[in-house]
Structures are given as C-alpha cells and as structure tokens.
Design a protein around this motif. Structure first.
Motif, short mmCIF file in Angstrom:
data_model
loop_
_atom_site.label_atom_id
_atom_site.label_comp_id
_atom_site.label_asym_id
_atom_site.label_seq_id
_atom_site.Cartn_x
_atom_site.Cartn_y
_atom_site.Cartn_z
N ALA A 129 -4.72 3.32 8.25
CA ALA A 129 -3.89 2.15 8.54
C ALA A 129 -3.13 2.33 9.84
O ALA A 129 -3.04 1.40 10.65
CB ALA A 129 -2.91 1.91 7.38
N LEU A 148 8.86 -2.48 7.73
CA LEU A 148 8.81 -2.76 6.29
C LEU A 148 9.62 -4.00 5.92
O LEU A 148 9.23 -4.74 5.02
CB LEU A 148 9.34 -1.55 5.50
CG LEU A 148 8.41 -0.34 5.47
CD1 LEU A 148 9.12 0.85 4.85
CD2 LEU A 148 7.14 -0.67 4.71
N THR A 182 1.84 -6.98 8.77
CA THR A 182 0.68 -7.04 7.88
C THR A 182 0.75 -5.91 6.85
O THR A 182 1.55 -4.99 6.98
CB THR A 182 -0.63 -6.90 8.68
OG1 THR A 182 -0.68 -5.57 9.24
CG2 THR A 182 -0.74 -7.94 9.77
N LYS A 183 -0.12 -5.99 5.87
CA LYS A 183 -0.19 -4.94 4.84
C LYS A 183 -0.51 -3.60 5.50
O LYS A 183 0.06 -2.58 5.14
CB LYS A 183 -1.25 -5.31 3.80
CG LYS A 183 -1.34 -4.33 2.66
CD LYS A 183 -2.36 -4.78 1.63
CE LYS A 183 -2.46 -3.78 0.50
NZ LYS A 183 -3.47 -4.17 -0.48
N THR A 184 -1.41 -3.59 6.46
CA THR A 184 -1.79 -2.37 7.16
C THR A 184 -0.60 -1.78 7.91
O THR A 184 -0.34 -0.58 7.87
CB THR A 184 -2.94 -2.65 8.15
OG1 THR A 184 -4.05 -3.15 7.41
CG2 THR A 184 -3.36 -1.42 8.91
N GLU A 185 0.15 -2.63 8.60
CA GLU A 185 1.33 -2.18 9.34
C GLU A 185 2.39 -1.60 8.39
O GLU A 185 3.02 -0.59 8.68
CB GLU A 185 1.91 -3.32 10.17
CG GLU A 185 1.00 -3.72 11.32
CD GLU A 185 1.28 -5.09 11.90
OE1 GLU A 185 0.70 -5.39 12.96
OE2 GLU A 185 2.05 -5.87 11.31
N LYS A 186 2.54 -2.24 7.24
CA LYS A 186 3.52 -1.77 6.27
C LYS A 186 3.08 -0.45 5.63
O LYS A 186 3.91 0.40 5.33
CB LYS A 186 3.80 -2.84 5.22
CG LYS A 186 4.61 -3.99 5.80
CD LYS A 186 5.05 -4.97 4.75
CE LYS A 186 5.91 -6.05 5.41
NZ LYS A 186 6.63 -6.85 4.45
N THR A 187 1.78 -0.26 5.44
CA THR A 187 1.27 1.00 4.90
C THR A 187 1.60 2.16 5.84
O THR A 187 2.09 3.20 5.42
CB THR A 187 -0.25 0.93 4.67
OG1 THR A 187 -0.53 -0.09 3.71
CG2 THR A 187 -0.82 2.25 4.18
N GLU A 246 6.29 -1.22 15.34
CA GLU A 246 5.21 -0.92 14.40
C GLU A 246 4.29 0.17 14.95
O GLU A 246 3.86 1.06 14.22
CB GLU A 246 4.42 -2.20 14.10
CG GLU A 246 5.23 -3.18 13.27
CD GLU A 246 4.71 -4.61 13.30
OE1 GLU A 246 5.21 -5.41 12.50
OE2 GLU A 246 3.84 -4.95 14.14
#
Length: 87
Positions: free
Chosen positions: A54, A20, A26-31, A68
């Motif tokens: 995700a 985070l 990426t956005k997917t990794e952060k989700t 991640e």
C-alpha cells in the motif's frame, strides 16, 4: 525476517495521523498511514507485506498529498529486511 528497529519520526507520525483523519484519503493511503502510526516510538510494530504494498502505491500516486507520501515513505523505511536464506 529480521526485525527492523527503525521507528516513525514525529513529523511522519503527524502526517500519518492527518492522512487517517482526512476524508479524501483512499483505503490504500490509510493502510500505509496506519502502519506508520503503529511504528511510532513506544510501539513495536513492523510493516507487513500488505502495508508495504500500500505504501508503494501511495508513493507512486499522483493524487496522494505530501503528508500521505511522507507517511508512506516512513512505512517503507520500517519494513523488516529479508535475510538471504530461505527456510
């Protein structure tokens, strides 16, 4: 769906926190990471469909870091089990 009582472990929560905070995630990794963090001890979060999707993408990614992927695996492990009955 039935409730899954699994929680994110300390190592996975730390990895998720790093994802985070990372500028390259990426956005997917952060989700996926956010879902893992929300399921740390003292939390009652459950993985939803969007976060599970995700997390699956992160696990299949060649660019995702080990941290991640650890967070994504924890997220998937906490996805509520589907009951065999349709409502």
């Amino acid at each position: 769906m039935s409730k899954n009582k699994a929680q994110t472990g300390e190592k996975a929560a730390t990895a998720a926190g790093k994802s985070l905070a990372g500028k390259k995630a990426t956005k997917t990794e952060k989700t996926a990471a956010a879902s893992a963090v929300s399921q740390a001890p003292k939390s009652e979060g459950q993985t939803g469909k969007k976060a599970a999707s995700a997390a699956g993408k992160v696990l299949n990614s060649k660019k995702a870091t080990k941290a991640e992927k650890a967070a994504a695996a924890s997220t998937l492990a906490q996805t509520p089990a589907k009951s065999g009955k349709k409502k």
